[in-house]
Scaffold this motif. Structure first.
Motif, short mmCIF file in Angstrom:
data_model
loop_
_atom_site.label_atom_id
_atom_site.label_comp_id
_atom_site.label_asym_id
_atom_site.label_seq_id
_atom_site.Cartn_x
_atom_site.Cartn_y
_atom_site.Cartn_z
N SER A 92 0.86 -1.19 0.00
CA SER A 92 0.00 0.00 0.00
C SER A 92 0.89 1.23 0.00
O SER A 92 2.07 1.18 0.36
N VAL A 93 0.31 2.37 -0.42
CA VAL A 93 1.03 3.63 -0.39
C VAL A 93 0.92 4.21 1.02
O VAL A 93 -0.14 4.14 1.66
N SER A 94 2.03 4.76 1.50
CA SER A 94 2.04 5.32 2.85
C SER A 94 0.93 6.35 3.02
O SER A 94 0.73 7.23 2.18
N THR A 95 0.18 6.22 4.11
CA THR A 95 -0.97 7.10 4.33
C THR A 95 -0.54 8.53 4.63
O THR A 95 -1.30 9.47 4.39
N LYS A 96 0.64 8.70 5.17
CA LYS A 96 1.20 10.03 5.40
C LYS A 96 2.55 10.11 4.71
O LYS A 96 3.34 9.16 4.76
N PRO A 97 2.85 11.22 4.06
CA PRO A 97 4.13 11.30 3.34
C PRO A 97 5.31 11.44 4.29
O PRO A 97 5.16 11.87 5.43
N ILE A 98 6.46 11.05 3.80
CA ILE A 98 7.72 11.33 4.50
C ILE A 98 8.07 12.78 4.20
O ILE A 98 8.12 13.19 3.03
N SER A 99 8.27 13.57 5.23
CA SER A 99 8.57 14.98 5.02
C SER A 99 9.90 15.35 5.65
O SER A 99 10.24 14.87 6.74
N VAL A 100 10.64 16.21 4.94
CA VAL A 100 11.93 16.71 5.41
C VAL A 100 11.86 18.23 5.41
O VAL A 100 11.56 18.85 4.38
N LYS A 101 12.11 18.84 6.55
CA LYS A 101 12.12 20.29 6.66
C LYS A 101 13.54 20.77 6.82
O LYS A 101 14.28 20.30 7.69
N LEU A 102 13.95 21.73 5.96
CA LEU A 102 15.27 22.31 6.02
C LEU A 102 15.17 23.75 6.50
O LEU A 102 14.32 24.52 6.02
N VAL A 103 16.00 24.09 7.46
CA VAL A 103 16.01 25.43 8.05
C VAL A 103 17.42 25.99 7.97
O VAL A 103 18.39 25.32 8.35
N LYS A 104 17.55 27.22 7.51
CA LYS A 104 18.86 27.85 7.39
C LYS A 104 19.37 28.29 8.76
O LYS A 104 18.65 28.25 9.75
N SER A 105 20.61 28.71 8.79
CA SER A 105 21.25 29.07 10.05
C SER A 105 20.57 30.24 10.74
O SER A 105 20.64 30.37 11.97
N ASP A 106 19.86 31.09 9.96
CA ASP A 106 19.15 32.21 10.57
C ASP A 106 17.74 31.84 11.03
O ASP A 106 16.97 32.69 11.48
N GLY A 107 17.38 30.56 10.90
CA GLY A 107 16.08 30.09 11.36
C GLY A 107 14.99 30.15 10.32
O GLY A 107 13.86 29.72 10.59
N THR A 143 8.31 9.93 -5.31
CA THR A 143 8.98 11.18 -5.68
C THR A 143 10.44 11.08 -5.23
O THR A 143 10.77 11.50 -4.11
N PRO A 144 11.32 10.54 -6.06
CA PRO A 144 12.72 10.34 -5.64
C PRO A 144 13.45 11.63 -5.32
O PRO A 144 14.30 11.66 -4.44
N ILE A 145 13.14 12.72 -6.05
CA ILE A 145 13.78 14.01 -5.79
C ILE A 145 12.67 15.06 -5.64
O ILE A 145 11.83 15.24 -6.53
N ALA A 146 12.68 15.72 -4.48
CA ALA A 146 11.66 16.74 -4.21
C ALA A 146 12.32 18.03 -3.79
O ALA A 146 13.34 18.02 -3.07
N LEU A 147 11.78 19.17 -4.23
CA LEU A 147 12.29 20.48 -3.84
C LEU A 147 11.53 20.99 -2.62
O LEU A 147 10.31 20.78 -2.48
N THR A 148 12.25 21.64 -1.71
CA THR A 148 11.58 22.21 -0.54
C THR A 148 10.69 23.37 -0.96
O THR A 148 11.03 24.17 -1.83
N ASN A 149 9.51 23.44 -0.34
CA ASN A 149 8.55 24.50 -0.65
C ASN A 149 8.85 25.75 0.17
O ASN A 149 9.90 25.88 0.80
N THR A 150 7.92 26.67 0.16
CA THR A 150 8.13 27.94 0.87
C THR A 150 8.29 27.76 2.37
O THR A 150 8.81 28.63 3.06
N ASN A 151 7.83 26.65 2.88
CA ASN A 151 8.02 26.33 4.30
C ASN A 151 9.27 25.50 4.55
O ASN A 151 9.50 25.04 5.68
N GLY A 152 10.06 25.29 3.48
CA GLY A 152 11.28 24.50 3.61
C GLY A 152 11.04 23.01 3.69
O GLY A 152 11.91 22.26 4.16
N ILE A 153 9.87 22.55 3.25
CA ILE A 153 9.50 21.13 3.41
C ILE A 153 9.49 20.44 2.05
O ILE A 153 8.92 20.95 1.07
N ALA A 154 10.13 19.27 1.98
CA ALA A 154 10.09 18.40 0.81
C ALA A 154 9.43 17.09 1.23
O ALA A 154 9.72 16.55 2.30
N GLU A 155 8.52 16.57 0.38
CA GLU A 155 7.76 15.38 0.75
C GLU A 155 7.81 14.34 -0.35
O GLU A 155 8.00 14.67 -1.54
N THR A 156 7.61 13.07 0.07
CA THR A 156 7.45 11.98 -0.88
C THR A 156 6.59 10.90 -0.26
O THR A 156 6.51 10.78 0.98
#
Length: 820
Positions: A158-173, A200-213
């Motif tokens: 089955s496809v994961s019911t919730k995506p794997i998400s990665v949030k990136l934050v810069k040094s200034d927060g 989604t093997p390669i995902a770009l972070t959105n305006t919130n710094g989050i990339a999902e697959t």
């Protein structure tokens, strides 16, 4: 009190005192504070935000050198207390550690808080023991990253019911926008990679710094490892393969596999016992009747018979039948029941060894033999078939439960009765202890087999679902639960039989009370319960380490020594014990009867002993050849120097040396027995074969030295060199396989092939050496490398000569093999 009673009491107390004295003398904690290993307990590979503390404390454990066990084996490592550890950021990392210098506690543990700096991406920290800086380790932390979805559980296919998400934050927060995040499905031991897919093997972070697959899981239950990488140096992010886990679970498949494995295990155990009883006929009853003349010998009889038929319940029911027929009195029966409790531990001892590789061959061989119409032969077939089914079922259960150990929901069920103290040196929780004992009792009552219940305990421990602290109370419960069979058998029997069933129950209840009391008698700096400490001391590996070592063997040893200890305590009072049972259920005195002894001894049958010796030599040759295979192909030809694999080969070499000593000593003992002329002629041949098998393993060390010499030159084996060596290897490998096949076989063709291979090997080696010399003369290779290559050819020729020695002696072994 009789003189015999006094003497037996003194001996029993001396044995117990000696065992625990050995524990205290031979297994003391490491006193010189030499740090040999720094082990990560928790807190490595964490993700966090810049300037914020990481969620978990970093926990390490400092251990001393490997100390041999009281009775040999690998032994264990002792924790180092009072050692100072310094923490330093490296490679430009700006991690902050509090405190920067920490001291280990009584359990060798040290905990610090790590805070991320302003730098983002992979950050590295060095943990340096002050007294042993060469044992320092490097740890990774990831700053500016948060991951959501690790260790989530989903249905398979089955496809994961919730995506794997990665949030990136810069040094200034602020969120890092437009950064590519790569998701990669890593290989699993269960082959899950081939049937799963990252959407989604390669995902770009959105305006919130989050990339999902999203991930579509495969059909297999188990762990799906996902690697997350970020390579954006211009934005300050370099993260290499941060691994997270997704858990795939198929309830139906897991349930069928576990219960099916349990069914095969129980069926195999019963089939093996039935087969042995078919072979022995009425001999088991004769053993019981003859050996029950006094308490000590009755215990030995009960131990022996139960170990043979693999069932304490069957022995106890047999005793109840004898009592009911007036063949045994109560004291005799109690002695046999005591012994049955020891004998039943043999099953756990057998299955605690990793013999699963023999399961399928045993099933095939046993099935074929069991087709015989001759009762004795059929009995052997059923015994072998039962042995194979037992281990195959155990393997099925262990593999599935090992997978389930990674599931938080499943693991939480077993934590409800986890008996491990909350802190180092703390007390075992009495509620959890009594709960575990109750679970073991109920499980054994339902299965009607303490051996089967112990098999489940071992499978759970092997899978990592329970620890040693919990396993021991569980096995105490299985001991109590097994009394139900005797009680049921005695319901329709006479008064004496009911007394015997009562004695069985009281024996196990007394043993449980003694063990529970010993749980609260601490020993050593870590205040481990004295009985558990003793078991850890005499069994290879440290079961109290962060990653428990050899837990199945520890449980089997605890099961055995638990019952032995209770027997030693009660044996001097066996007559008083019988009087107490008679007081509870008063009956008239019973008459004694004479019985006839039966005790087989393997060395008394030289033909069987010699056959076993041939099998042991064949195993030695097989193991030695595996070592040679690894040293030649994995290391020399591949050009790989691996300290851990080198150490593993060194350990294997020690095992071969030990096997040589054991086989030689065994052959010497055989020579002291009456032998036929062919058997006498066979002994020196087998001794020579043993020596050659050991010397084959010795060549592994030389090949590894050649590997290191070659790598020091900065070169590896050339393509043409690899091609030449593989040609020679193929001939040598064929010779080895033919030699191994010929040992214990009656087919002379393998010997002819092996000797033919040896001649081919000599010719090919001479040809390759001449060709290599010609390349050296033309300047196509360096002198040092040429010398190493020629030496390698020499090693392979010497190995071939050892195999030839064995092959040349094999015709005589084959000649006498059938007549053995």
């Amino acid at each position: 009190m009789s003189a015999f009673f006094k003497k037996t009491t003194q001996i029993s107390l001396a044995i117990l005192s000696g065992l625990f004295l050995l524990c205290a003398i031979g297994c003391n904690e490491n006193s010189d504070n030499e740090i040999d290993q720094v082990r990560i307990v928790d807190g490595d590979e964490q993700c966090g935000l810049p300037g914020k503390p990481f969620d978990k404390q970093l926990k390490l454990e400092l251990l001393g050198p490997q100390q041999p066990g009281l009775l040999g084996g690998k032994g264990s490592r002792s924790p180092i207390s009072g050692a100072m550890v310094r923490f330093e950021p490296i490679n430009g990392s700006d991690l902050q550690v509090n405190p920067t210098i920490a001291t280990t506690d009584a359990g060798g543990g040290v905990s610090v808080t790590v805070t991320a700096g302003k730098a983002t991406g992979d950050q590295f920290l060095r943990a340096i023991p002050q007294d042993n800086p060469d044992k320092s380790i490097t740890l990774r932390f990831i700053s500016g990253m948060q991951i959501n979805g690790n260790n989530r559980q989903y249905r398979t296919e089955s496809v994961s019911t919730k995506p794997i998400s990665v949030k990136l934050v810069k040094s200034d927060g602020l969120p890092a926008v437009g950064i590519p995040v790569t998701f990669d499905l890593l290989a699993n031991s269960d082959g899950a990679k081939s049937s799963a897919k990252i959407l989604t093997p390669i995902a770009l972070t959105n305006t919130n710094g989050i990339a999902e697959t999203d991930v579509k899981l495969g059909k297999n239950s188990g762990i799906y490892n996902i690697g997350i990488s970020v390579v954006a140096p211009e934005s300050g992010f370099i993260v290499q393969d941060k691994m997270i886990k997704l858990l795939g679970f198929n309830v139906l498949t897991v349930t069928i596999t576990v219960l099916g494995g349990l069914a095969l295990f129980v069926f195999g155990m019963e089939l093996m016992g039935d087969g042995i009883r078919m072979i022995a006929g009425e001999n088991m009853k004769k053993v019981l009747q003859f050996f029950a003349r006094n308490g000590i010998v009755a215990v030995l009889a009960g131990t022996f018979v139960t170990a043979v038929i693999q069932s304490s319940s069957a022995t106890t029911v047999m005793v109840i039948g004898f009592i009911n027929a007036g063949l045994l009195n109560l004291s005799q029966a109690i002695g046999i029941i005591f012994g049955a409790n020891i004998g039943t531990t043999v099953t756990a001892q057998i299955i605690s060894f990793n013999l699963s590789g023999l399961a399928l061959p045993a099933i095939i061989i046993g099935f074929v033999i069991s087709l015989s119409k001759k009762q004795t032969v059929k009995g052997w077939g059923e015994s072998i078939l039962g042995f194979g089914l037992l281990f195959f079922g155990m393997m099925m259960m262990s593999d599935e439960l090992k997978m389930l150990a990674d599931f938080p929901g499943f693991r939480s069920v077993f934590q409800l009765f986890d008996c491990q103290p909350a802190t180092v040196g703390g007390w075992m929780p009495i509620g959890a202890v009594l709960g575990a004992i109750s679970i073991g009792l109920v499980a054994t009552m339902l299965i009607q087999s303490s051996s089967a219940a112990m098999g489940i305990v071992l499978a759970l421990a092997a899978g990592g679902l329970i620890n040693f602290w919990t396993a021991v109370p569980l096995l105490i419960g299985t001991n109590i639960g097994t009394t139900v069979t005797a009680i049921l058998a005695a319901l329709t029997a006479n008064r004496v039989a009911k007394q015997a069933a009562t004695a069985h129950t009281l024996f196990n209840l007394f043993g449980a009370a003694v063990m529970i009391a010993l749980f609260y008698v601490p020993f050593g700096p870590q205040r481990i319960p004295v009985f558990l400490y003793f078991i850890n001391a005499i069994t290879p590996g440290n079961v109290f380490a962060v990653d428990p070592q050899n837990i199945e063997r520890h449980i089997a040893m605890a099961h055995t020594f638990f019952n032995v200890t209770v027997v030693v305590l009660l044996l001097p009072f066996i007559n008083r014990f019988a009087q107490f049972c008679n007081w509870l259920l008063p009956i008239p005195a019973n008459e004694k009867i004479r019985i006839q002894p039966l005790e087989p001894n393997l060395l008394a049958t030289p033909s069987v002993a010699l056959k076993q010796t041939v099998c042991a030599i064949r195993t030695m040759v097989e193991d030695s050849w595996k070592m040679v295979d690894l040293s030649v192909n994995t290391h020399f030809i591949a050009g790989v120097s691996d300290k851990e694999k080198y150490a593993a080969l060194a350990e294997a070499e020690e095992r071969i040396d030990a096997m040589q000593a054991e086989v030689t000593a065994y052959l010497v003992k055989i020579t002291r027995r009456p032998l036929t002329e062919p058997q006498s002629e066979l002994v020196p041949l087998l001794m020579h074969c043993t020596n050659d098998a050991e010397r084959i393993a010795d060549h592994t060390e030389q090949i590894l030295k050649l590997t290191d010499r070659l790598l020091k030159t900065g070169k590896k084996v050339s393509l043409s060199g690899k091609k030449d060596l593989r040609k020679l290897w193929n001939v040598l490998d064929d010779q080895a396989r033919n030699t191994i096949a010929a040992l214990g076989s009656t087919n002379p063709e393998q010997i002819k092939f092996a000797l033919k291979d040896e001649r081919k090997l000599q010719k090919l080696a001479t040809k390759l050496e001449a060709a290599h010399t010609e390349r050296l003369r033309k300047g196509k290779c360096q002198l040092v490398n040429a010398v190493i290559f020629v030496e390698m050819l020499g090693e392979m020729i010497k190995i071939g000569e050892r195999l030839t020695n064995i092959a040349e002696r094999t015709p005589e072994i084959q000649k006498h093999y059938i007549g053995l």
